[in-house]
Design a protein around this motif. Structure first.
Motif, PDB file in Angstrom:
ATOM      1  N   THR A  48       0.806  -1.215   0.000  1.00 28.76           N
ATOM      2  CA  THR A  48       0.000   0.000   0.000  1.00 28.76           C
ATOM      3  C   THR A  48       0.844   1.272   0.000  1.00 28.76           C
ATOM      4  N   GLY A  49       2.170   1.100   0.039  1.00 28.79           N
ATOM      5  CA  GLY A  49       3.035   2.271   0.048  1.00 28.79           C
ATOM      6  C   GLY A  49       3.185   2.925   1.404  1.00 28.79           C
ATOM      7  N   LEU A  50       2.689   2.274   2.454  1.00 29.54           N
ATOM      8  CA  LEU A  50       2.835   2.829   3.797  1.00 29.54           C
ATOM      9  C   LEU A  50       4.239   2.591   4.346  1.00 29.54           C
ATOM     10  N   GLU A  51       4.930   1.609   3.794  1.00 31.04           N
ATOM     11  CA  GLU A  51       6.323   1.306   4.142  1.00 31.04           C
ATOM     12  C   GLU A  51       7.090   1.146   2.830  1.00 31.04           C
ATOM     13  N   PRO A  52       8.188   1.881   2.638  1.00 34.08           N
ATOM     14  CA  PRO A  52       8.926   1.751   1.381  1.00 34.08           C
ATOM     15  C   PRO A  52       9.671   0.422   1.304  1.00 34.08           C
ATOM     16  N   ALA A  53       9.532  -0.270   0.186  1.00 40.14           N
ATOM     17  CA  ALA A  53      10.263  -1.514  -0.023  1.00 40.14           C
ATOM     18  C   ALA A  53      11.748  -1.208  -0.195  1.00 40.14           C
ATOM     19  N   THR A  54      12.592  -2.154   0.172  1.00 44.34           N
ATOM     20  CA  THR A  54      14.033  -1.982   0.004  1.00 44.34           C
ATOM     21  C   THR A  54      14.423  -2.163  -1.458  1.00 44.34           C
ATOM     22  N   SER A  55      13.795  -3.125  -2.124  1.00 45.62           N
ATOM     23  CA  SER A  55      14.062  -3.339  -3.549  1.00 45.62           C
ATOM     24  C   SER A  55      12.884  -4.071  -4.172  1.00 45.62           C
ATOM     25  N   GLY A  56      12.905  -4.168  -5.499  1.00 46.79           N
ATOM     26  CA  GLY A  56      11.845  -4.850  -6.216  1.00 46.79           C
ATOM     27  C   GLY A  56      10.878  -3.868  -6.861  1.00 46.79           C
ATOM     28  N   SER A  57       9.829  -4.409  -7.438  1.00 43.79           N
ATOM     29  CA  SER A  57       8.829  -3.612  -8.147  1.00 43.79           C
ATOM     30  C   SER A  57       7.455  -3.817  -7.506  1.00 43.79           C
ATOM     31  N   ILE A  58       6.761  -2.710  -7.253  1.00 40.46           N
ATOM     32  CA  ILE A  58       5.393  -2.757  -6.744  1.00 40.46           C
ATOM     33  C   ILE A  58       4.540  -1.846  -7.611  1.00 40.46           C
ATOM     34  N   LYS A  59       3.635  -2.430  -8.366  1.00 39.22           N
ATOM     35  CA  LYS A  59       2.719  -1.644  -9.178  1.00 39.22           C
ATOM     36  C   LYS A  59       1.322  -1.719  -8.572  1.00 39.22           C
ATOM     37  N   LEU A  60       0.825  -0.568  -8.143  1.00 42.86           N
ATOM     38  CA  LEU A  60      -0.498  -0.458  -7.553  1.00 42.86           C
ATOM     39  C   LEU A  60      -1.371   0.365  -8.489  1.00 42.86           C
ATOM     40  N   LEU A  61      -2.409  -0.245  -9.021  1.00 42.81           N
ATOM     41  CA  LEU A  61      -3.294   0.410  -9.979  1.00 42.81           C
ATOM     42  C   LEU A  61      -2.511   0.979 -11.167  1.00 42.81           C
ATOM     43  N   GLY A  62      -1.498   0.219 -11.577  1.00 40.26           N
ATOM     44  CA  GLY A  62      -0.710   0.582 -12.746  1.00 40.26           C
ATOM     45  C   GLY A  62       0.419   1.563 -12.494  1.00 40.26           C
ATOM     46  N   THR A  63       0.558   2.016 -11.248  1.00 37.00           N
ATOM     47  CA  THR A  63       1.610   2.985 -10.910  1.00 37.00           C
ATOM     48  C   THR A  63       2.709   2.316 -10.104  1.00 37.00           C
ATOM     49  N   GLN A  64       3.956   2.534 -10.521  1.00 33.04           N
ATOM     50  CA  GLN A  64       5.104   2.010  -9.789  1.00 33.04           C
ATOM     51  C   GLN A  64       5.290   2.813  -8.503  1.00 33.04           C
ATOM     52  N   LEU A  65       5.218   2.138  -7.345  1.00 32.86           N
ATOM     53  CA  LEU A  65       5.309   2.834  -6.065  1.00 32.86           C
ATOM     54  C   LEU A  65       6.737   3.147  -5.656  1.00 32.86           C
ATOM     55  N   VAL A  66       7.669   2.271  -6.036  1.00 30.75           N
ATOM     56  CA  VAL A  66       9.059   2.455  -5.615  1.00 30.75           C
ATOM     57  C   VAL A  66       9.596   3.768  -6.171  1.00 30.75           C
TER      58      VAL A  66
END
Length: 228
Positions: free
Chosen positions: A58-76
């Motif tokens: 959900t983007g409440l905690e930033p990932a250290t690495s990798g790809s997270i696409k939420l509703l088509g938007t890259q969160l990283v």
């Protein structure tokens, strides 16, 4: 068979947090996707990374690495304002600890979700909030503050707040963890019903087998990895 839209996609997602003796690996290469209309339970023992997975998804905690696409938007790489813009009006979150605003009534706690998302304001927001609270059986509690509500009632307000915006994705972190069996079953049914009626995807973190079994799919974590 036509597959539904992918709302959330994770590729090789890791999360490390600072520890006394150096970074501690919490998530270790998570892959997966959530499609529109499905309900998914995330299970695993305490400390397996369930809530952390929800936080990075959900983007409440930033990932250290990798790809997270939420509703088509890259969160990283997005900042807090950009992350909030992605969630606004599209994502509903139910926290285990409720996170209701103590100085607002049940009605105001739900109405503010509509106002923050620029969906409705004033009387229109209050009317929609009242309807949402009626749907969870709390029409008689509109003017009550969180301190005047039971744990089960507070969680139902939280469900109404998360679903009143008719989000595409509903996330819930141990939504029945602090409730007795009857209240927990009611909240479970409310979440599943709201997701189905709105055509939303539902992602639940839970340790309760009955709640997980009610979902379409179960993702089991162990030591920060998907094992089944």
């Amino acid at each position: 068979m036509i597959q539904s839209e992918i709302l959330l996609s994770l590729t090789n997602v890791t999360l490390s947090l600072p520890g006394v003796d150096g970074p501690v690996a919490i998530l270790k290469g998570i892959d997966g996707e959530i499609r529109a209309g499905e309900s998914v339970a995330i299970t695993g023992r305490s400390g397996s990374g369930k809530s952390s997975l929800l936080a990075v998804a959900t983007g409440l905690e930033p990932a250290t690495s990798g790809s997270i696409k939420l509703l088509g938007t890259q969160l990283v790489g997005l900042n807090e304002d950009q992350l909030a813009a992605v969630r606004r009006g599209h994502i509903g979150i139910v926290f285990q600890a409720f996170h209701l605003l103590p100085n607002m009534t049940a009605l105001e706690n739900v109405a503010i979700a509509l106002e923050t998302a620029d969906i409705a304001t004033g009387k229109a927001a209050r009317d929609r909030a009242a309807h949402a609270l009626d749907q969870v059986g709390l029409l008689h509690r509109l003017k009550h503050y969180p301190s005047q509500l039971s744990g089960g009632e507070q969680q139902r307000v939280a469900v109404a707040r998360a679903t009143v915006i008719e989000p595409k994705l509903i996330f819930a972190d141990e939504p029945t963890g602090n409730l007795d069996q009857a209240a927990g079953q009611l909240v479970r049914d409310l979440l599943l019903s709201a997701a189905r009626s709105q055509g939303a995807a539902l992602v639940l973190v839970t340790h309760e087998a009955s709640l997980a079994a009610a979902c379409d799919r179960i993702i089991h974590l162990d030591d920060g990895k998907v094992v089944s």
